[in-house]
Design an enzyme around this catalytic site. Structure first.
Site, PDB file in Angstrom:
ATOM      1  N   PRO A  74      26.978  29.141  34.650  1.00 22.57           N
ATOM      2  CG  PRO A  74      27.222  29.485  36.445  1.00 22.57           C
ATOM      3  CD  PRO A  74      27.509  28.607  35.071  1.00 22.57           C
ATOM      4  CD  GLN A 120      26.672  30.480  40.120  1.00 26.29           C
ATOM      5  OE1 GLN A 120      26.273  31.276  38.752  1.00 26.29           O
ATOM      6  NE2 GLN A 120      27.806  29.621  39.700  1.00 26.29           N
ATOM      7  CB  CYS A 154      29.766  37.027  39.939  1.00 27.27           C
ATOM      8  SG  CYS A 154      29.087  38.231  39.028  1.00 27.27           S
ATOM      9  CG  ASN A 178      34.336  28.548  33.078  1.00 31.40           C
ATOM     10  OD1 ASN A 178      33.732  29.412  34.062  1.00 31.40           O
ATOM     11  ND2 ASN A 178      33.465  28.426  32.354  1.00 31.40           N
ATOM     12  N   GLY A 179      36.507  28.577  31.111  1.00 29.25           N
ATOM     13  CA  GLY A 179      37.010  30.270  30.770  1.00 29.25           C
ATOM     14  C   GLY A 179      38.011  30.156  29.433  1.00 29.25           C
ATOM     15  N   GLY A 180      37.326  31.101  28.302  1.00 32.60           N
ATOM     16  CA  GLY A 180      38.265  30.729  27.588  1.00 32.60           C
ATOM     17  C   GLY A 180      37.963  29.556  27.003  1.00 32.60           C
ATOM     18  NE  ARG A 189      29.578  37.040  28.338  1.00 31.95           N
ATOM     19  CZ  ARG A 189      29.687  36.327  30.100  1.00 31.95           C
ATOM     20  NH1 ARG A 189      29.976  34.834  30.480  1.00 31.95           N
ATOM     21  NH2 ARG A 189      29.293  37.101  31.188  1.00 31.95           N
TER      22      ARG A 189
END
Length: 807
Positions: A46, A101, A131, A244-246, A268
């Site tokens: 999201p 979300q 966030c 999640n992340g990277g 992204r």
């Protein structure tokens, strides 16, 4: 290939306040996700302003199996928008599996929002605890900041689960600021999972820093700690975790899963390179055959969708909003940058997706457009192998945590953390021209001026001009909210004052919402937000007025909240800049963000910047130079918006000169107050083309005297004779004996108790030939001020590629 459905899913929504009833249908505590869809091995994160309906439609054209998430919706947004829910919650049925979300810190609003969203048929509801945006985790006090309060998160998840019949989940970071140990993360997971039905957590494997760095820096500066994720798999074997992340490629997705990840979420990378990422999900992650689809076919189907939704909600979505997700479709392909520049230019004139694609796709080679999806050579990554070699010691629940979890919470909450928001007005806003259609267009308006354009002045102005648009003085939202027992004193006006605009100011969304709702029954024709006042009391201590120009995202939110609570058009009055933020591009960035993120179609532009270095409001009207060229450039660069020019215009000749050069409307301030007879008296004929009114100042005063004596001391000792007479002091501007008359009036204030007695005592000072002279046309002069301004236009505004992709 499945044809894209253009029919949105419109669930019926209940508008009753939820009493936190526990839903009788138990939530699944086994596998996350609806059983009739593929498991969520791959999902798209999201992302606010990115994963909207348009992006999700594109994503589903490319991948049939990836799980999609909505952008985060604040619970208050859903609650405020009860009359406009489809705009925020509706989606095409082909988007399943899809997760909603939501975010917030008010249990009552989370309950309401969940109940309103459930009929739309989402497959899971996720709660944002990750966030780090200053607007969310700072001013909003939710997002990642909620990780410091796991008991509240557990209560929130109970409330959400009690109001829906689908699974619930939490998305969080691995920590924030100094609360970044593995044990603290485990405490959060343990408390939330043991106190609520939450069985699924999405773990962003970086901590958040709340020291003022940007969300972008929060995705780069804190180091990734995948070892925390894999340790959670070890220590909480009964829960489901998504990493999640990277993670930026399908190879990394599969590498994470090879090491045991339950699911992987990309953000992204999936947005900016959807063809290479989403195009391989079905085959490389889910083992389905490689889909035989080309980008040309995707665009053909997306065009059908896009043209069916452009301006579905008045002027929204704008064509730019619908095209935005496509800008990553040719990532790293030949002519990609050239194509995006051409799209940017086409957005200024094209009105359909079809016309944009026809005009621009020639820049992309056919071999790119018609190339099917192909498998990419698999790479290898040992990132997750290394992470598993760095696992922290196992987590052990302390006696304190066992005590904490011994009393499960499934009921209603204690007192909500914030005041309950107001309900969304169900009546749709006009999205056509600014102003109520039953009145003349706002070619001429009198500026809102504090302590000047009050009820008394507006009554006088309407006696002289029947067509000029009138504005109230600025009223702070807090004044309206705190004066609910005395609203008439601030908001009431005579029906003859139409067309009339209410200007409000403030920096708190809740108060702006309340103030708008309280003001709407008074029947104003438009509501305007002040983003231009440079007064130290307003822009300094008050932190609103022109200072809001530095925060266009907030202004867009404020305009959405105002529009959500009224049934008339909304507008913004602003300067061309603030201090060193005075370039044309910065002004355009403000206009672009506010107009693209809210229903605002009308801007009043004061053509000077503001200086917030302590100079007076009077000096702020003189020292900064006028730059009318900025105004005329806005007309060129934002042809779909309406702009009124303001600042430094002091005569009807200048009003008409500005209009001759294309101004949509002109606003005059102090000249209309200081010389109402010569300015307002000529508006109806010289600006609107009506016959010259056969009225004299004596007749105006006779009518004003009846009004004045009827309102004296209507609110106790207020208004006084002095306050009611004040607007009249410019009526004889530059006439013989004007100064003598004003001195006589000043002396009469000491003993006269009515307007009638004051006139009887003082008007003998004014010659009869002045009192009884009708309005006369003044010989037209010429001014080339605006012609010169149009010769100085700055270069056209172009939204840069990063803004096109991300803004």
């Amino acid at each position: 290939m499945d044809r894209l459905s253009s029919n949105f899913f419109y669930g019926s929504s209940s508008k009753t306040l939820c009493a936190y009833h526990q839903n009788s249908k138990l939530h699944s505590t086994s596998l996350m996700g609806a059983e009739h869809y593929p498991p969520p091995w791959f999902s798209v994160a999201p992302m606010m302003e990115w994963t909207d309906n348009h992006y999700r439609t594109l994503a589903r054209l490319i991948s049939k199996k990836a799980w999609l998430y909505s952008e985060m919706l604040a619970a208050e947004t859903i609650v405020y928008q009860t009359g406009n829910l489809d705009r925020f919650l509706a989606y095409g049925p082909e988007q399943h599996p899809i997760v909603l979300q939501i975010g917030g810190n008010n249990l009552e609003n989370l309950a309401k929002a969940t109940q309103l969203a459930t009929p739309y048929g989402y497959d899971e509801i996720n709660f944002n605890c990750g966030c780090p945006s200053p607007r969310v985790a700072g001013h909003g006090c939710f997002g990642v900041r909620l990780m410091l309060d796991p008991k509240f998160v557990a209560e929130a998840m109970c409330v959400i689960a009690a109001n829906t019949n689908v699974p619930v989940s939490v998305k969080c970071r691995i920590g924030l600021d100094d609360h970044d140990s593995y044990n603290e993360l485990c405490d959060f997971i343990y408390k939330v999972s043991s106190q609520s039905p939450t069985r699924h957590f999405i773990i962003h494997s970086r901590k958040a820093l709340l020291n003022g760095i940007s969300p972008a820096d929060n995705r780069r500066i804190p180091p990734l700690k995948y070892e925390y994720y894999y340790a959670l798999l070890r220590d909480f074997p009964d829960l489901q975790f998504t990493i999640n992340g990277g993670i930026n490629s399908i190879d990394e997705v599969n590498a994470a899963r090879m090491e045991g990840a339950h699911g992987v979420m990309l953000g992204r990378a999936a947005y900016s390179n959807p063809w290479q990422i989403l195009g391989r999900v079905d085959s490389a992650v889910y083992g389905a055959p490689l889909r035989s689809i080309t980008r040309r076919q995707v665009l053909e189907q997306y065009q059908v969708y896009g043209d069916s939704v452009v301006r579905m909600y008045g002027l929204k979505p704008h064509i730019r909003d619908v095209v935005k997700p496509l800008l990553g479709l040719f990532h790293a392909e030949p002519r990609n940058v050239v194509w995006k520049r051409k799209v940017d230019a086409a957005l200024l004139r094209c009105t359909t997706i079809k016309s944009i694609l026809e005009e621009t796709l020639g820049e992309i080679p056919d071999r790119v457009l018609d190339a099917p999806l192909t498998e990419m050579p698999s790479g290898s990554s040992d990132t997750f192998i290394k992470a598993k070699s760095l696992l922290p010691p196992p987590y052990t629940v302390s006696e304190e945590e066992l005590l904490f979890s011994s009393n499960l919470f499934y009921g209603s909450s204690s007192k909500p953390r914030t005041l309950c928001a107001y309900h969304q007005n169900s009546k749709l806003h006009s999205a056509s021209l600014m102003g109520a259609e039953r009145y003349p267009p706002p070619w001429f308006s009198v500026a809102p001026m504090m302590d000047w354009t009050d009820n008394h002045y507006r009554t006088l102005a309407r006696l002289i001009s029947k067509k000029a648009w009138l504005y109230t003085e600025m009223i702070a939202a807090e004044t309206i909210v705190y004066q609910t027992g005395n609203l008439d004193r601030f908001l009431a006006y005579g029906p003859e004052q139409h067309p009339i605009v209410l200007q409000i100011g403030g920096n708190k969304l809740e108060n702006l919402a309340k103030a708008t709702q309280l003001a709407t029954p008074y029947g104003y024709d438009e509501i305007n937000l002040n983003c231009g006042c440079p007064s130290p009391k307003v822009a300094g201590h008050g932190c609103f007025g022109v200072r809001l120009m530095l925060d266009p995202k907030f202004v867009a939110e404020a305009m959405s909240v105002i529009a959500a609570n009224t049934n008339v058009p909304v507008s913004v009055k602003c300067r061309i800049g603030v201090d060193d933020h005075d370039s044309y591009n910065e002004l355009c960035d403000f206009i672009y963000e506010v107009s693209s993120q809210s229903p605002t179609r009308h801007f009043i532009i004061h053509s000077r910047k503001a200086l917030l270095n302590g100079i007076s409001p009077a000096d702020n009207r003189k020292i900064p130079p006028l730059k009318y060229e900025y105004y005329y450039a806005l007309l060129r660069d934002f042809p779909d918006l309406q702009f009124t020019i303001n600042g430094g215009i002091t005569s009807i000749e200048e009003v008409n000169a500005a209009c001759t050069e294309g101004a949509h409307g002109v606003m005059v301030g102090r000249a209309a107050y200081g010389n109402p007879w010569q300015i307002l008296g000529l508006v109806d004929s010289a600006v609107y083309g009506a016959p010259l009114r056969s009225i004299t100042r004596r007749q105006v005063l006779e009518q004003y005297q009846v009004y004045g004596d009827s309102v004296l001391r209507i609110y106790g000792p207020r208004p006084t004779v002095r306050e009611v007479v004040k607007p009249l002091l410019g009526l004889f501007h530059a006439e013989p004996r004007n100064v003598v008359w004003k001195r006589a009036v000043d002396a009469a204030f000491r003993h006269c108790t009515t307007i009638k007695s004051l006139f009887e005592e003082t008007l003998g000072e004014i010659p009869d030939e002045v009192l009884d002279a009708p309005i006369t046309e003044v010989p037209s002069g010429s001014t080339d001020t605006f012609i010169k301004a149009k010769s100085l236009l700055p270069p056209p505004y172009t939204v840069n590629e990063e803004e096109l992709l991300y803004a």
